[in-house]
Write a protein that holds these residues in place. Structure first.
Motif, PDB file in Angstrom:
ATOM      1  N   LYS A  26      47.739  40.530  88.095  1.00 17.00           N
ATOM      2  CA  LYS A  26      46.604  40.570  89.031  1.00 17.00           C
ATOM      3  C   LYS A  26      45.668  41.720  88.698  1.00 17.00           C
ATOM      4  CE  LYS A  26      48.169  38.181  93.151  1.00 17.00           C
ATOM      5  NZ  LYS A  26      48.922  38.323  94.412  1.00 17.00           N
ATOM      6  N   ARG A  27      46.271  42.869  88.392  1.00 16.31           N
ATOM      7  CA  ARG A  27      45.459  44.033  88.029  1.00 16.31           C
ATOM      8  C   ARG A  27      44.594  43.739  86.829  1.00 16.31           C
ATOM      9  NH1 ARG A  27      49.069  49.356  87.672  1.00 16.31           N
ATOM     10  NH2 ARG A  27      50.559  48.506  89.150  1.00 16.31           N
ATOM     11  N   ASP A  28      45.073  42.833  85.975  1.00 14.75           N
ATOM     12  CA  ASP A  28      44.325  42.493  84.774  1.00 14.75           C
ATOM     13  C   ASP A  28      43.360  41.336  85.006  1.00 14.75           C
ATOM     14  OD1 ASP A  28      44.035  41.967  81.669  1.00 14.75           O
ATOM     15  OD2 ASP A  28      45.230  43.783  81.934  1.00 14.75           O
ATOM     16  N   GLY A  29      43.277  40.865  86.239  1.00 15.36           N
ATOM     17  CA  GLY A  29      42.291  39.840  86.548  1.00 15.36           C
ATOM     18  C   GLY A  29      42.805  38.414  86.552  1.00 15.36           C
ATOM     19  N   PHE A  30      44.110  38.236  86.393  1.00 19.01           N
ATOM     20  CA  PHE A  30      44.674  36.883  86.459  1.00 19.01           C
ATOM     21  C   PHE A  30      44.993  36.511  87.899  1.00 19.01           C
ATOM     22  CE2 PHE A  30      45.776  38.181  82.132  1.00 19.01           C
ATOM     23  CZ  PHE A  30      45.439  37.053  81.405  1.00 19.01           C
ATOM     24  N   GLU A  31      44.977  35.216  88.157  1.00 19.06           N
ATOM     25  CA  GLU A  31      45.556  34.705  89.398  1.00 19.06           C
ATOM     26  C   GLU A  31      47.010  34.380  89.117  1.00 19.06           C
ATOM     27  OE1 GLU A  31      43.323  32.013  92.256  1.00 19.06           O
ATOM     28  OE2 GLU A  31      42.435  31.579  90.302  1.00 19.06           O
ATOM     29  N   THR A  32      47.830  34.335  90.139  1.00 22.86           N
ATOM     30  CA  THR A  32      49.248  34.060  89.901  1.00 22.86           C
ATOM     31  C   THR A  32      49.820  33.132  90.971  1.00 22.86           C
ATOM     32  OG1 THR A  32      49.877  35.994  91.194  1.00 22.86           O
ATOM     33  CG2 THR A  32      49.698  36.306  88.813  1.00 22.86           C
ATOM     34  N   ASP A  33      50.903  32.483  90.608  1.00 20.66           N
ATOM     35  CA  ASP A  33      51.698  31.714  91.564  1.00 20.66           C
ATOM     36  C   ASP A  33      53.149  31.939  91.165  1.00 20.66           C
ATOM     37  OD1 ASP A  33      52.787  29.974  93.363  1.00 20.66           O
ATOM     38  OD2 ASP A  33      51.659  28.202  92.700  1.00 20.66           O
ATOM     39  N   HIS A  34      53.953  32.381  92.122  1.00 22.79           N
ATOM     40  CA  HIS A  34      55.343  32.676  91.793  1.00 22.79           C
ATOM     41  C   HIS A  34      56.285  31.697  92.480  1.00 22.79           C
ATOM     42  CE1 HIS A  34      59.115  35.135  92.844  1.00 22.79           C
ATOM     43  NE2 HIS A  34      59.289  34.578  91.666  1.00 22.79           N
ATOM     44  N   ARG A  35      57.219  31.139  91.706  1.00 20.53           N
ATOM     45  CA  ARG A  35      58.264  30.263  92.254  1.00 20.53           C
ATOM     46  C   ARG A  35      59.623  30.809  91.844  1.00 20.53           C
ATOM     47  NH1 ARG A  35      55.469  25.688  94.673  1.00 20.53           N
ATOM     48  NH2 ARG A  35      53.387  26.569  94.578  1.00 20.53           N
ATOM     49  N   VAL A  36      60.605  30.683  92.728  1.00 25.43           N
ATOM     50  CA  VAL A  36      61.945  31.190  92.408  1.00 25.43           C
ATOM     51  C   VAL A  36      62.805  30.145  91.693  1.00 25.43           C
ATOM     52  CG1 VAL A  36      62.026  32.972  94.188  1.00 25.43           C
ATOM     53  CG2 VAL A  36      62.758  30.636  94.731  1.00 25.43           C
ATOM     54  N   ASP A  37      62.322  28.898  91.649  1.00 24.01           N
ATOM     55  CA  ASP A  37      62.995  27.899  90.833  1.00 24.01           C
ATOM     56  C   ASP A  37      61.960  26.877  90.370  1.00 24.01           C
ATOM     57  OD1 ASP A  37      62.736  25.615  92.647  1.00 24.01           O
ATOM     58  OD2 ASP A  37      64.191  26.661  93.903  1.00 24.01           O
ATOM     59  N   GLY A  38      62.392  25.951  89.515  1.00 24.95           N
ATOM     60  CA  GLY A  38      61.425  25.014  88.939  1.00 24.95           C
ATOM     61  C   GLY A  38      61.544  23.621  89.508  1.00 24.95           C
ATOM     62  N   SER A  39      62.010  23.541  90.766  1.00 28.52           N
ATOM     63  CA  SER A  39      62.335  22.228  91.319  1.00 28.52           C
ATOM     64  C   SER A  39      61.154  21.253  91.304  1.00 28.52           C
ATOM     65  CB  SER A  39      62.889  22.369  92.735  1.00 28.52           C
ATOM     66  OG  SER A  39      62.038  23.170  93.504  1.00 28.52           O
ATOM     67  N   ASP A  40      59.946  21.747  91.491  1.00 25.99           N
ATOM     68  CA  ASP A  40      58.810  20.805  91.541  1.00 25.99           C
ATOM     69  C   ASP A  40      57.785  21.103  90.451  1.00 25.99           C
ATOM     70  OD1 ASP A  40      58.095  23.186  92.545  1.00 25.99           O
ATOM     71  OD2 ASP A  40      57.197  22.444  94.400  1.00 25.99           O
ATOM     72  N   VAL A  41      58.282  21.622  89.322  1.00 23.08           N
ATOM     73  CA  VAL A  41      57.333  22.121  88.318  1.00 23.08           C
ATOM     74  C   VAL A  41      56.443  21.024  87.745  1.00 23.08           C
ATOM     75  CG1 VAL A  41      58.928  22.015  86.337  1.00 23.08           C
ATOM     76  CG2 VAL A  41      57.070  23.655  86.325  1.00 23.08           C
ATOM     77  N   GLN A  42      57.010  19.824  87.529  1.00 20.30           N
ATOM     78  CA  GLN A  42      56.184  18.765  86.925  1.00 20.30           C
ATOM     79  C   GLN A  42      54.993  18.395  87.806  1.00 20.30           C
ATOM     80  OE1 GLN A  42      58.800  15.563  85.710  1.00 20.30           O
ATOM     81  NE2 GLN A  42      58.524  16.101  83.559  1.00 20.30           N
ATOM     82  N   SER A  43      55.256  18.279  89.121  1.00 17.63           N
ATOM     83  CA  SER A  43      54.137  17.929  89.998  1.00 17.63           C
ATOM     84  C   SER A  43      53.204  19.124  90.183  1.00 17.63           C
ATOM     85  CB  SER A  43      54.640  17.418  91.345  1.00 17.63           C
ATOM     86  OG  SER A  43      55.327  18.433  92.023  1.00 17.63           O
ATOM     87  N   LEU A  44      53.794  20.301  90.202  1.00 17.22           N
ATOM     88  CA  LEU A  44      52.999  21.526  90.356  1.00 17.22           C
ATOM     89  C   LEU A  44      51.943  21.648  89.263  1.00 17.22           C
ATOM     90  CD1 LEU A  44      53.217  23.902  92.379  1.00 17.22           C
ATOM     91  CD2 LEU A  44      54.506  25.129  90.643  1.00 17.22           C
ATOM     92  N   ILE A  45      52.362  21.426  88.008  1.00 18.69           N
ATOM     93  CA  ILE A  45      51.409  21.630  86.915  1.00 18.69           C
ATOM     94  C   ILE A  45      50.444  20.467  86.748  1.00 18.69           C
ATOM     95  CG2 ILE A  45      52.855  23.261  85.631  1.00 18.69           C
ATOM     96  CD1 ILE A  45      53.551  20.977  83.727  1.00 18.69           C
TER      97      ILE A  45
END
Ligand code: CA
Length: 227
Positions: A26-45
């Motif tokens: 964030k300090r470098d200007g990126f946005e972020t999204d944090h997940r503790v597991d990848g259960s819905d990664v395919q739909s997320l991306i």
């Protein structure tokens, strides 16, 4: 809203580590999204636009190996794998999961940010057409439609899966065994099935664009897609 630098998806079950990485990104200007597991990664991306994924190997549920494979079935998004074991990096590379880089823990958050930027630098210029929304090959995972130079190619679901997998990393050579992974869980899919799906997909592409050699055979190994 997306910033010029893009949004980074962090899949990491160790919240303390993730928070530091998020903070530095964030300090470098990126946005972020944090997940503790990848259960819905395919739909997320497929529903959100991420510039890159930071993917931990040891996760609850599906681990980083499985997730990397699953992501590559639907997307060519840059992936940096994070592992706590340096010896695991050799294994990761050997598996040819399609990750773009590997970071070993413990890492400095500065190093992570530097790697993220390096991978993004490598990635973006390779695909200037896609950036402009004008890529010759469009793969729509929501509607299972492939378009070549704007023309729809009617593929069966199996042919679509193959073209989508190959198209996720144009130029990359896939073995038949790796392509079989695309059909994991489906019965009666063998090396020869892959060959026949490729043959049929080629036939359909040739009908629309006879001069185009989109799916190429790589002797003794498998296939690659070259746009
Ligand atoms: Ca972990």
């Amino acid at each position: 809203m997306t910033t010029a630098k893009g949004k980074i998806l962090i899949i990491e079950d160790e919240v303390a580590i993730a928070e530091i990485v998020v903070d530095y990104l964030k300090r470098d200007g990126f946005e972020t999204d944090h997940r503790v597991d990848g259960s819905d990664v395919q739909s997320l991306i497929t529903t959100d636009r991420f510039a890159l994924i930071l993917l931990d190997v040891m996760l609850p549920g599906a681990d980083g190996f499985e997730l990397c494979r699953a992501i590559r079935q639907v997307s060519a998004i840059p992936i940096i794998m994070m592992t706590a074991r340096v010896e695991e990096i050799d294994r990761l590379i050997g598996l040819e999961l399609g990750a773009d880089d590997y970071i070993c823990k413990p890492f400095s958050p500065r190093e992570v940010v530097a790697r993220v930027k390096a991978v993004l630098r490598r990635h973006v210029p390779q695909d200037p057409l896609k950036q402009a929304g004008n890529t010759p090959l469009e793969i729509d995972h929501d509607s299972f439609i492939v378009r070549l130079h704007g023309k729809k190619i009617d593929l069966t679901p199996s042919e679509f899966k193959l073209v989508a997998a190959l198209g996720a990393k144009p130029g990359r050579v896939w073995s038949r065994a790796q392509l079989l992974d695309v059909f994991s869980g489906e019965k009666d899919v063998f090396d020869r099935t892959i060959d026949s799906h490729v043959k049929n997909a080629r036939k359909k592409i040739a009908q629309a664009f006879p001069e185009l050699d989109l799916i190429q055979s790589v002797y003794g190994i498998g296939y690659r897609l070259e746009v």
